[in-house]
Design a protein around this motif. Structure first.
Motif, mmCIF file in Angstrom:
data_model
loop_
_atom_site.group_PDB
_atom_site.id
_atom_site.type_symbol
_atom_site.label_atom_id
_atom_site.label_comp_id
_atom_site.label_asym_id
_atom_site.label_seq_id
_atom_site.Cartn_x
_atom_site.Cartn_y
_atom_site.Cartn_z
ATOM 1 N N GLU A 6 13.654 0.872 93.264
ATOM 2 C CA GLU A 6 15.096 1.125 93.410
ATOM 3 C C GLU A 6 15.777 1.147 92.047
ATOM 4 O O GLU A 6 15.522 0.268 91.227
ATOM 5 C CB GLU A 6 15.697 0.021 94.280
ATOM 6 C CG GLU A 6 17.155 0.232 94.581
ATOM 7 C CD GLU A 6 17.674 -0.739 95.656
ATOM 8 O OE1 GLU A 6 16.903 -1.538 96.203
ATOM 9 O OE2 GLU A 6 18.879 -0.676 95.918
ATOM 10 N N ALA A 7 16.691 2.075 91.833
ATOM 11 C CA ALA A 7 17.045 3.178 92.702
ATOM 12 C C ALA A 7 16.471 4.497 92.182
ATOM 13 O O ALA A 7 16.149 5.406 92.942
ATOM 14 C CB ALA A 7 18.573 3.309 92.742
ATOM 15 N N ARG A 8 16.346 4.605 90.856
ATOM 16 C CA ARG A 8 15.950 5.915 90.314
ATOM 17 C C ARG A 8 14.509 6.255 90.645
ATOM 18 O O ARG A 8 14.136 7.434 90.716
ATOM 19 C CB ARG A 8 16.215 5.954 88.802
ATOM 20 C CG ARG A 8 17.696 6.069 88.487
ATOM 21 C CD ARG A 8 17.969 5.880 87.025
ATOM 22 N NE ARG A 8 18.313 4.524 86.685
ATOM 23 C CZ ARG A 8 18.125 3.967 85.502
ATOM 24 N NH1 ARG A 8 17.584 4.664 84.528
ATOM 25 N NH2 ARG A 8 18.482 2.733 85.284
ATOM 26 N N LYS A 16 15.665 -4.052 95.623
ATOM 27 C CA LYS A 16 16.351 -5.233 95.113
ATOM 28 C C LYS A 16 16.604 -6.187 96.293
ATOM 29 O O LYS A 16 16.469 -5.776 97.454
ATOM 30 C CB LYS A 16 17.592 -4.785 94.349
ATOM 31 C CG LYS A 16 17.094 -4.037 93.091
ATOM 32 C CD LYS A 16 18.090 -3.438 92.177
ATOM 33 C CE LYS A 16 17.321 -2.750 91.035
ATOM 34 N NZ LYS A 16 18.110 -1.837 90.217
ATOM 35 N N TYR A 48 12.018 -10.944 87.232
ATOM 36 C CA TYR A 48 11.601 -10.518 85.896
ATOM 37 C C TYR A 48 12.839 -10.242 85.056
ATOM 38 O O TYR A 48 13.954 -10.132 85.584
ATOM 39 C CB TYR A 48 10.734 -9.239 85.996
ATOM 40 C CG TYR A 48 11.479 -8.064 86.561
ATOM 41 C CD1 TYR A 48 11.756 -7.968 87.916
ATOM 42 C CD2 TYR A 48 11.953 -7.064 85.720
ATOM 43 C CE1 TYR A 48 12.481 -6.902 88.425
ATOM 44 C CE2 TYR A 48 12.670 -5.997 86.226
ATOM 45 C CZ TYR A 48 12.929 -5.926 87.579
ATOM 46 O OH TYR A 48 13.656 -4.883 88.079
ATOM 47 N N GLU A 87 15.832 -4.848 80.034
ATOM 48 C CA GLU A 87 16.541 -4.660 78.766
ATOM 49 C C GLU A 87 17.954 -5.216 78.845
ATOM 50 O O GLU A 87 18.499 -5.684 77.856
ATOM 51 C CB GLU A 87 16.566 -3.156 78.437
ATOM 52 C CG GLU A 87 16.799 -2.863 76.970
ATOM 53 C CD GLU A 87 16.966 -1.372 76.708
ATOM 54 O OE1 GLU A 87 16.756 -0.540 77.609
ATOM 55 O OE2 GLU A 87 17.323 -1.052 75.555
ATOM 56 N N TYR A 88 18.556 -5.158 80.018
ATOM 57 C CA TYR A 88 19.959 -5.576 80.141
ATOM 58 C C TYR A 88 20.147 -6.508 81.326
ATOM 59 O O TYR A 88 20.921 -6.240 82.216
ATOM 60 C CB TYR A 88 20.883 -4.359 80.251
ATOM 61 C CG TYR A 88 20.333 -3.195 81.052
ATOM 62 C CD1 TYR A 88 20.230 -3.266 82.438
ATOM 63 C CD2 TYR A 88 19.906 -2.041 80.412
ATOM 64 C CE1 TYR A 88 19.731 -2.216 83.171
ATOM 65 C CE2 TYR A 88 19.409 -0.974 81.140
ATOM 66 C CZ TYR A 88 19.330 -1.066 82.528
ATOM 67 O OH TYR A 88 18.833 -0.021 83.247
ATOM 68 N N ASP A 121 8.314 6.085 88.435
ATOM 69 C CA ASP A 121 9.663 5.644 88.078
ATOM 70 C C ASP A 121 10.227 6.600 87.033
ATOM 71 O O ASP A 121 9.502 7.444 86.502
ATOM 72 C CB ASP A 121 9.625 4.205 87.539
ATOM 73 C CG ASP A 121 10.954 3.471 87.714
ATOM 74 O OD1 ASP A 121 11.953 4.091 88.138
ATOM 75 O OD2 ASP A 121 11.001 2.266 87.403
ATOM 76 N N ASP A 122 11.532 6.435 86.731
ATOM 77 C CA ASP A 122 12.114 7.332 85.733
ATOM 78 C C ASP A 122 11.841 6.820 84.323
ATOM 79 O O ASP A 122 11.341 7.565 83.480
ATOM 80 C CB ASP A 122 13.627 7.557 85.968
ATOM 81 C CG ASP A 122 14.456 6.308 85.785
ATOM 82 O OD1 ASP A 122 13.937 5.199 86.019
ATOM 83 O OD2 ASP A 122 15.635 6.429 85.403
ATOM 84 N N VAL A 123 12.164 5.549 84.080
ATOM 85 C CA VAL A 123 12.076 5.027 82.709
ATOM 86 C C VAL A 123 11.150 3.809 82.654
ATOM 87 O O VAL A 123 11.267 2.902 83.482
ATOM 88 C CB VAL A 123 13.487 4.639 82.200
ATOM 89 C CG1 VAL A 123 13.405 3.935 80.858
ATOM 90 C CG2 VAL A 123 14.375 5.881 82.087
ATOM 91 N N LEU A 124 10.255 3.813 81.681
ATOM 92 C CA LEU A 124 9.478 2.616 81.341
ATOM 93 C C LEU A 124 10.085 2.090 80.047
ATOM 94 O O LEU A 124 9.986 2.739 79.007
ATOM 95 C CB LEU A 124 8.007 2.995 81.142
ATOM 96 C CG LEU A 124 7.074 1.887 80.655
ATOM 97 C CD1 LEU A 124 7.010 0.727 81.635
ATOM 98 C CD2 LEU A 124 5.662 2.452 80.409
ATOM 99 N N ALA A 125 10.747 0.944 80.129
ATOM 100 C CA ALA A 125 11.448 0.406 78.949
ATOM 101 C C ALA A 125 10.705 -0.833 78.450
ATOM 102 O O ALA A 125 9.742 -0.700 77.710
ATOM 103 C CB ALA A 125 12.903 0.140 79.305
ATOM 104 N N THR A 126 11.094 -2.022 78.879
ATOM 105 C CA THR A 126 10.359 -3.227 78.448
ATOM 106 C C THR A 126 9.055 -3.407 79.219
ATOM 107 O O THR A 126 8.194 -4.179 78.807
ATOM 108 C CB THR A 126 11.204 -4.493 78.669
ATOM 109 O OG1 THR A 126 11.410 -4.672 80.074
ATOM 110 C CG2 THR A 126 12.540 -4.406 77.963
#
Ligand SMILES: O=P(O)(O)OC[C@H]1O[C@H](OP(=O)(O)OP(=O)(O)O)[C@H](O)[C@@H]1O
Ligand SMILES: Nc1ncnc2[nH]cnc12
Length: 190
Positions: free
Chosen positions: A69-71, A92, A105, A108-109, A131-136
């Protein structure tokens, strides 16, 4: 008479995808450069190219696509349909109606908790995470833990964009996911 449009190569698809993701400074908080995929989703060509490239990244015989969720729902669901696989949402807290497993977990924000239905995936199933973004890497590590608790096999991860400067692979290695195969269509180094 219809004129055939030549198919784009994978490299051309990925350049198109990169060009349609915009950077929004200081969102959702000061210091974060937010990668906004809404222009990509709003482009018929860009969204098509995204789904095609994520599908091409998938290994054979995927039973289930898991999206977060969600992107992750937006990009994961069409990939599941194209692969002939089921789609399982990781949500969530407070959203899934039946019994769930939960993992908390940091990202980033802020911090977050993710949940999955305890009966969502049959043990032994071959799972692709999208998923859309792999950040941390926090969201992916939590999702992998939920898949592990269900006794399923995470065989591949496909994301639209990896923020390499946040060193997700370091965190994933710490979480025991160093050997997990990951495809990122676009990688941002800095
Ligand atoms: O690698 P990480 O640092 O964990 O970050 C990546 C996650 O962050 C974003 O989701 P977010 O929790 O912001 O939720 P959203 O999709 O509802 O916007 C994004 O869609 C990924 O799921
Ligand atoms: N910088 C970022 N942009 C978009 N999604 C994110 N998820 C975590 N960090 C992000």
């Amino acid at each position: 008479m219809t004129t055939a449009v030549p198919a784009r190569t994978s490299a051309e698809n990925r350049r198109l995808i990169a060009s349609l993701i915009r950077d929004i400074p200081d969102f959702p908080q000061q210091g974060v450069g937010f990668k906004d995929i809404t222009p990509l989703l709003g482009s018929a060509e860009g969204f098509r190219a995204t789904v095609d490239e994520l599908v091409a990244a998938a290994p054979p015989a995927i039973d289930v696509v898991v999206g977060m969720e969600a992107r992750g729902f937006i990009v994961g669901a069409p990939v599941a349909v194209a692969l002939g696989a089921g789609f399982v949402p990781v949500r969530k807290p407070g959203k899934l109606p039946a019994a769930t497993y939960e993992v908390s977990y940091d990202l980033e924000y802020g911090s977050e908790t993710l949940t999955i239905h305890t009966d969502a995936i049959k043990p032994g199933s071959r799972v692709l995470v999208v998923d859309d973004v792999l950040a941390t890497g926090g969201t992916l590590a939590a999702t992998a833990e939920l898949i592990r608790r269900l006794g399923a096999e995470l065989v591949h991860v496909a994301v639209v964009m990896e923020l390499a400067f946040l060193e997700p692979h370091r965190r994933l290695a710490e979480a025991g996911l160093g050997e997990t195969a990951i495809t990122a269509l676009v990688t941002v180094e800095g």
